[in-house]
Design an enzyme around this catalytic site. Structure first.
Site, PDB file in Angstrom:
ATOM      1  N   LYS A  49      48.740  -9.153 -35.023  1.00  0.00           N
ATOM      2  CA  LYS A  49      47.586  -8.852 -34.103  1.00  0.00           C
ATOM      3  C   LYS A  49      46.528  -8.286 -34.057  1.00  0.00           C
ATOM      4  O   LYS A  49      45.175  -8.620 -34.263  1.00  0.00           O
ATOM      5  CB  LYS A  49      47.901 -10.600 -32.663  1.00  0.00           C
ATOM      6  CG  LYS A  49      46.083 -10.318 -32.573  1.00  0.00           C
ATOM      7  CD  LYS A  49      46.864 -11.198 -30.900  1.00  0.00           C
ATOM      8  CE  LYS A  49      47.613 -10.434 -29.616  1.00  0.00           C
ATOM      9  NZ  LYS A  49      47.440 -10.543 -28.530  1.00  0.00           N
ATOM     10  N   TYR A  54      48.561  -1.682 -14.350  1.00  0.00           N
ATOM     11  CA  TYR A  54      47.744  -1.856 -14.442  1.00  0.00           C
ATOM     12  C   TYR A  54      46.579  -3.265 -13.155  1.00  0.00           C
ATOM     13  O   TYR A  54      47.621  -4.165 -13.463  1.00  0.00           O
ATOM     14  CB  TYR A  54      46.669  -2.598 -16.135  1.00  0.00           C
ATOM     15  CG  TYR A  54      47.394  -3.561 -16.954  1.00  0.00           C
ATOM     16  CD1 TYR A  54      46.253  -4.271 -17.184  1.00  0.00           C
ATOM     17  CD2 TYR A  54      48.241  -3.139 -17.407  1.00  0.00           C
ATOM     18  CE1 TYR A  54      46.856  -4.905 -18.103  1.00  0.00           C
ATOM     19  CE2 TYR A  54      48.877  -3.516 -18.700  1.00  0.00           C
ATOM     20  CZ  TYR A  54      47.726  -4.961 -18.806  1.00  0.00           C
ATOM     21  OH  TYR A  54      48.151  -5.808 -20.076  1.00  0.00           O
ATOM     22  N   HIS A  70      41.320  -4.985 -26.834  1.00  0.00           N
ATOM     23  CA  HIS A  70      41.931  -6.253 -26.301  1.00  0.00           C
ATOM     24  C   HIS A  70      40.055  -6.811 -25.125  1.00  0.00           C
ATOM     25  O   HIS A  70      39.718  -5.508 -24.415  1.00  0.00           O
ATOM     26  CB  HIS A  70      42.758  -6.155 -25.266  1.00  0.00           C
ATOM     27  CG  HIS A  70      44.093  -5.853 -26.804  1.00  0.00           C
ATOM     28  ND1 HIS A  70      45.129  -5.871 -25.587  1.00  0.00           N
ATOM     29  CD2 HIS A  70      44.202  -6.309 -27.582  1.00  0.00           C
ATOM     30  CE1 HIS A  70      46.242  -6.025 -27.245  1.00  0.00           C
ATOM     31  NE2 HIS A  70      45.433  -6.278 -27.761  1.00  0.00           N
ATOM     32  N   ASP A 128      48.493  -7.977 -11.302  1.00  0.00           N
ATOM     33  CA  ASP A 128      49.470  -6.229 -11.545  1.00  0.00           C
ATOM     34  C   ASP A 128      50.780  -6.460 -12.864  1.00  0.00           C
ATOM     35  O   ASP A 128      50.736  -7.341 -13.173  1.00  0.00           O
ATOM     36  CB  ASP A 128      49.915  -6.114 -10.332  1.00  0.00           C
ATOM     37  CG  ASP A 128      48.990  -5.722  -9.631  1.00  0.00           C
ATOM     38  OD1 ASP A 128      48.010  -5.062  -9.085  1.00  0.00           O
ATOM     39  OD2 ASP A 128      50.037  -4.625  -8.530  1.00  0.00           O
ATOM     40  N   LYS A 132      40.081  -3.787 -14.728  1.00  0.00           N
ATOM     41  CA  LYS A 132      41.028  -2.963 -14.954  1.00  0.00           C
ATOM     42  C   LYS A 132      41.471  -1.815 -15.214  1.00  0.00           C
ATOM     43  O   LYS A 132      40.579  -0.938 -15.050  1.00  0.00           O
ATOM     44  CB  LYS A 132      42.162  -3.225 -16.338  1.00  0.00           C
ATOM     45  CG  LYS A 132      42.041  -4.626 -17.277  1.00  0.00           C
ATOM     46  CD  LYS A 132      42.302  -4.105 -18.852  1.00  0.00           C
ATOM     47  CE  LYS A 132      42.843  -5.694 -19.271  1.00  0.00           C
ATOM     48  NZ  LYS A 132      43.131  -5.625 -20.512  1.00  0.00           N
TER      49      LYS A 132
END
Length: 206
Positions: free
Chosen positions: A189, A135, A66, A52, A75
């Protein structure tokens, strides 16, 4: 009796599910079950969660898109404070909906949850002053296994609500802002990911 309502194949993309829990409210407040394995199994969802996570983000923050390449994660996501626009992009090479996206607004008021199975890129844009995002994941985080997809790739064409700006040929946040002037905020990123034609594909032979 099940405490959830599940809309399967959200946006016509197999595997994506929007889940609405039953909320029991009165003058004191409310109660709801945020996860019940039996109810999930009754709806044909048999995923097992091992981790979690929770994050806090300010307005204008976009996290994504991602995924993990060798250890893909399913997820189950929800918002406990504020609101976000949550997006999944199908990266399964054998999928009829490869490259297609679906987005849903998740808020502390609507209490919707969104299940994104393995094989998708995932991200969200914060629309409220602050958002707390929770999530559950079907696999652990593996450093060095991260992959990403440009959030603004015109080939995919995600329509991010309240966002204005012109595509400059990269995932840079420069020149983008929300309708109230809040600048778009991405990590260094996330501004380097490539578009669909150059990204990782799940299930593709090596």
């Amino acid at each position: 009796m099940s405490q959830i309502k599940v809309t399967k194949n959200a946006g016509g993309i197999p595997g994506l599910c929007v889940i609405e829990p039953t909320v029991h409210g009165d003058a004191r407040g409310y109660f709801m079950e945020t996860y019940n394995q039996r109810d999930m199994e009754e709806e044909g969802l048999d995923m097992v969660f091992v981790q979690d996570n929770q994050s806090s983000s300010a307005k204008g923050v976009l996290r994504g898109l991602h995924f993990q390449k060798e250890y893909p994660q399913g997820k189950l996501v929800r918002v406990v404070k504020g609101s976000v626009f949550d997006v999944a992009v199908d990266l399964r090479s054998d999928s009829d909906t490869y490259g297609k996206w679906f987005g849903v607004e998740l808020t502390e008021e609507n209490k919707k949850m969104f299940y994104i199975p393995e094989g998708f890129a995932h991200g969200f844009l914060v629309l409220s002053e602050l958002a707390e995002f929770c999530y559950k994941c079907t696999d652990f985080y593996h450093p060095g296994d991260e992959g990403g997809l440009a959030w603004n790739d015109p080939e995919i064409g995600i329509v991010w609500p309240e966002l204005t700006g012109a595509y400059s040929g990269s995932a840079s946040a420069a020149g983008y802002s929300l309708s109230d002037g809040t600048p778009l905020n991405l990590s260094d990123k996330d501004q380097l990911w490539m578009g669909l034609k150059d990204t990782f594909k799940f299930g593709e032979s090596k």
